[in-house]
Design a protein around this motif. Structure first.
Motif, mmCIF file in Angstrom:
data_model
loop_
_atom_site.group_PDB
_atom_site.id
_atom_site.type_symbol
_atom_site.label_atom_id
_atom_site.label_comp_id
_atom_site.label_asym_id
_atom_site.label_seq_id
_atom_site.Cartn_x
_atom_site.Cartn_y
_atom_site.Cartn_z
ATOM 1 N N TYR A 149 83.539 41.585 -56.185
ATOM 2 C CA TYR A 149 84.555 40.415 -55.802
ATOM 3 C C TYR A 149 84.101 39.865 -54.638
ATOM 4 N N LEU A 150 83.683 38.791 -54.478
ATOM 5 C CA LEU A 150 83.217 38.242 -53.293
ATOM 6 C C LEU A 150 84.349 37.835 -52.466
ATOM 7 N N ASP A 151 85.378 37.468 -52.948
ATOM 8 C CA ASP A 151 86.658 36.812 -52.142
ATOM 9 C C ASP A 151 87.418 37.948 -51.534
ATOM 10 N N CYS A 152 87.155 39.132 -51.664
ATOM 11 C CA CYS A 152 87.971 40.168 -51.186
ATOM 12 C C CYS A 152 87.571 40.394 -49.595
ATOM 13 N N GLY A 153 88.478 40.961 -48.864
ATOM 14 C CA GLY A 153 88.441 41.216 -47.609
ATOM 15 C C GLY A 153 88.833 40.137 -46.779
ATOM 16 N N ARG A 154 89.319 38.938 -47.221
ATOM 17 C CA ARG A 154 89.575 37.581 -46.677
ATOM 18 C C ARG A 154 91.099 37.194 -46.723
ATOM 19 N N GLY A 155 91.985 38.212 -46.925
ATOM 20 C CA GLY A 155 93.322 37.944 -46.988
ATOM 21 C C GLY A 155 93.768 37.287 -48.416
ATOM 22 N N ASN A 156 95.197 36.984 -48.336
ATOM 23 C CA ASN A 156 95.384 36.430 -49.605
ATOM 24 C C ASN A 156 96.519 35.336 -49.317
ATOM 25 N N MET A 157 97.159 34.764 -50.180
ATOM 26 C CA MET A 157 97.842 33.321 -50.429
ATOM 27 C C MET A 157 99.099 33.550 -49.583
ATOM 28 N N PHE A 158 99.609 34.705 -49.411
ATOM 29 C CA PHE A 158 100.821 35.032 -48.653
ATOM 30 C C PHE A 158 100.594 35.476 -47.128
ATOM 31 N N GLY A 159 99.450 35.512 -46.827
ATOM 32 C CA GLY A 159 98.890 35.963 -45.475
ATOM 33 C C GLY A 159 98.889 37.371 -45.172
ATOM 34 N N ASP A 160 98.687 38.015 -46.278
ATOM 35 C CA ASP A 160 98.587 39.591 -46.057
ATOM 36 C C ASP A 160 97.165 39.814 -46.158
ATOM 37 N N GLN A 161 96.884 41.231 -46.624
ATOM 38 C CA GLN A 161 95.587 41.480 -46.755
ATOM 39 C C GLN A 161 95.359 41.325 -48.333
ATOM 40 N N SER A 162 94.133 41.255 -48.712
ATOM 41 C CA SER A 162 93.877 40.972 -50.130
ATOM 42 C C SER A 162 93.974 42.383 -50.615
ATOM 43 N N TRP A 163 94.247 42.490 -52.080
ATOM 44 C CA TRP A 163 94.423 43.643 -52.944
ATOM 45 C C TRP A 163 93.321 44.537 -53.082
ATOM 46 N N CYS A 164 92.103 43.650 -52.997
ATOM 47 C CA CYS A 164 90.990 44.122 -53.405
ATOM 48 C C CYS A 164 89.749 44.709 -51.977
ATOM 49 N N ASP A 165 90.397 44.812 -50.874
ATOM 50 C CA ASP A 165 89.868 45.072 -49.527
ATOM 51 C C ASP A 165 89.064 46.220 -49.897
ATOM 52 N N PRO A 166 87.779 46.536 -49.260
ATOM 53 C CA PRO A 166 87.246 45.636 -48.260
ATOM 54 C C PRO A 166 86.388 44.650 -48.513
ATOM 55 N N TYR A 167 86.088 43.798 -47.583
ATOM 56 C CA TYR A 167 84.910 42.856 -47.621
ATOM 57 C C TYR A 167 83.750 43.390 -48.403
#
Length: 559
Positions: free
Chosen positions: A434-452
């Protein structure tokens, strides 16, 4: 450089004249790693002029696209054709191309023969392939073997050559499906960016562009049979592909050996289908306040197709499938089924009344929806095969050996799919791909699938981990995925490349030629990122320029 004997060809550094750090220091690093071996102590080479290489072939019509593309790619190595100034030293000027079936297939399908052989000596080069796509793969390899090896004695013209001859290459991909998912339903991606993605797939020996076209946020394709729904579901007039644009993209991809796979996600992720006037009844839980969304969907805005609306819902789905089948002539259609939420149906009074009158629970309702959609797909596209997300198998829905399940969550889900269904499998684990992971989420929190997910990770993760020998043949390949919540049209390419090529390289070469040395992998991927950049793809770096030039100063192991 740490070379010992015969080794896999990634990271051979050819050095020549002194000057700037990178003058005459070109790394010979084909990507994907070749399924062949080379003795780097060989000093034999073929001197070439990239601008003047000719192809002796029998290709015609649209098959000439292969020659046109790679004539331009090679000329791009020497834009001013300076090497032509010293033509007396050129030893190789013609490449012979022999192909058993020289026409471009009218439609794309899983399992196209991509095998080829390439032989290069100091004075000759020949390509043999069974199909047009095999020719593309061979030409890509040939183009990557041509490198700058310094300058002439006067220092006014570059020298290009193919070193470490002779080359005898014969290879075919380890996996048939090597793709990238992009998500224009959440963030619209302009056609030129999709075409650049197709180019990058070609240059990386990958072959599938998977477009997630529908979701709760929007529908990114203007469905000719459903104009009102399409209009209401679009972000704006210019953020939806029409049939003409899609036809152009499909043709652009076809002559580059790339399939364009359309996804209609359902029954979940469907709010946008009910936004048009008169269609709100075909979607359940579409107006859930943001503070309550977690009960009804994995991500807001919520919305799920309502089977209780009967033929109104199914007629829309059938029309949409017919439109997609007409616009995207691939052998497969992706039908979704991820993250179906039973609470969404349980709390909808119309669905509750329908289930009660038909003696169904939510699983029975899902089964009814699944069977009816499959029936209608056969009506509008009888030869089209289905791809689903893993939930369709985890819910125990009846699959056949013609179906494909795309596994995204974890290895236990993969095992369950293999154990409880006859379907083939695509590997797209969030943990690695998942290449979108590690860049935060729509709520300003960390993404569920961290890390990058790094390019090194996409290559080193084993797609067959936990798959026994008895099931290995069911793994058809996989995809990296760039979900679109926080993506912009200008960031798509740099976020995708070269990380997608890491997985693509593993899926091309998963046996002989597989790399284990992390320094070799990083340098190979960085060389490929540089190559993509030179060809107009804004790929990100995977290591620093200085480390690529002097790896012994950066890494603890030799390349």
């Amino acid at each position: 450089m740490g070379w010992m004997g015969v080794t896999t060809l990634v990271g051979v550094l050819v050095t020549a004249t002194a000057g700037y750090q990178d003058i005459g220091a070109t790394r010979l690093a084909p990507w994907p790693p070749l399924q062949t071996r080379v003795n780097p102590t060989s000093n034999d080479l073929a001197v070439v002029s990239p601008c003047s290489i000719k192809f002796n072939h029998t290709l015609s019509g649209d098959a000439l696209t292969a020659i046109t593309i790679y004539t331009a790619v090679l000329a791009g190595l020497d834009p001013d054709c300076l090497a032509d100034a010293d033509a007396s030293g050129i030893t190789l000027s013609t490449v012979t191309v022999v192909v058993a079936s020289p026409t471009v297939p009218n439609a794309t399908s899983l399992g196209t023969d991509e095998s080829y052989s390439l032989n290069v000596t100091t004075t000759s080069a020949s390509i043999r392939a069974k199909t047009y796509v095999g020719v593309l793969r061979a030409l890509e390899t040939f183009s990557q073997l041509v490198i700058s090896t310094g300058a002439n004695s006067q220092g006014d013209a570059p020298i290009f050559s193919i070193p470490h001859l002779p080359w005898t290459i014969s290879e075919a991909p380890s996996f048939a499906h090597r793709g990238v998912l992009l998500d224009p339903a959440r963030t619209f991606i302009p056609i030129p960016t999709l075409e650049a993605t197709v180019d990058a797939l070609l240059f990386s020996k990958m072959n599938v562009l998977h477009l997630h076209l529908t979701d709760s946020q929007a529908i990114a394709f203007d469905l000719p049979s459903l104009p009102a729904i399409s209009r209401a579901a679009a972000y704006s007039e210019d953020q939806q592909y029409n049939a003409t644009a899609v036809a152009g993209l499909v043709e652009y991809a076809r002559v580059r050996g790339v399939r364009v796979l359309a996804e209609l996600d359902s029954p979940g992720h469907a709010r946008s289908w009910g936004l048009a006037e008169g269609y709100s009844d075909i979607v359940s839980c579409a107006d859930v306040p943001g503070g309550l969304y977690t009960r009804y969907c994995a991500e807001p805005p919520c919305g799920q197709f309502n089977p209780a609306s009967g033929n109104r819902t199914y007629a829309v789905i059938q029309a949409a499938m017919a439109d997609l089948a007409s616009a995207f002539p691939d052998s497969h259609m992706h039908l979704g089924y991820d993250e179906v939420n039973f609470a969404c149906w349980e709390d909808d009074p119309t669905v509750q009344a329908y289930m009660k009158s038909h003696g169904l629970d939510t699983h029975g309702l899902l089964l009814e929806y699944f069977l009816e959609q499959r029936r209608r797909l056969q009506l509008v596209a009888p030869n089209r095969k289905a791809i689903y997300w893993e939930e369709v198998a985890l819910q125990g829905l009846p699959l056949s050996s013609n179906d494909i399940v795309q596994v995204w969550s974890d290895k236990s889900a993969l095992q369950s799919v293999l154990d409880h269904s006859p379907a083939s499998v695509l590997i797209s684990w969030a943990e690695h791909y998942y290449l979108d992971c590690g860049r935060g989420n729509m709520f300003g929190d960390q993404s569920w699938c961290d890390p990058y997910k790094t390019a090194l990770d996409t290559y080193t993760a084993d797609p067959l981990a936990g798959v026994g020998d008895g099931n290995a043949h069911r793994i058809l390949g996989g995809e990296t995925l760039l979900w679109g919540e926080l993506v912009s049209p200008t960031s798509v390419l740099s976020l995708t490349w070269p990380r997608a090529a890491g997985y693509g390289g593993r899926l091309w070469t998963n046996g002989v030629g597989l790399l284990s040395n992390h320094t070799q992998i990083l340098l190979g991927l960085q060389a490929h990122a540089d190559r993509l950049q030179a060809r107009g793809i804004p790929a990100d770096r995977v290591t620093t320029r200085s480390c690529a030039l002097a790896p012994h100063l950066c890494f603890g192991t030799s390349p």
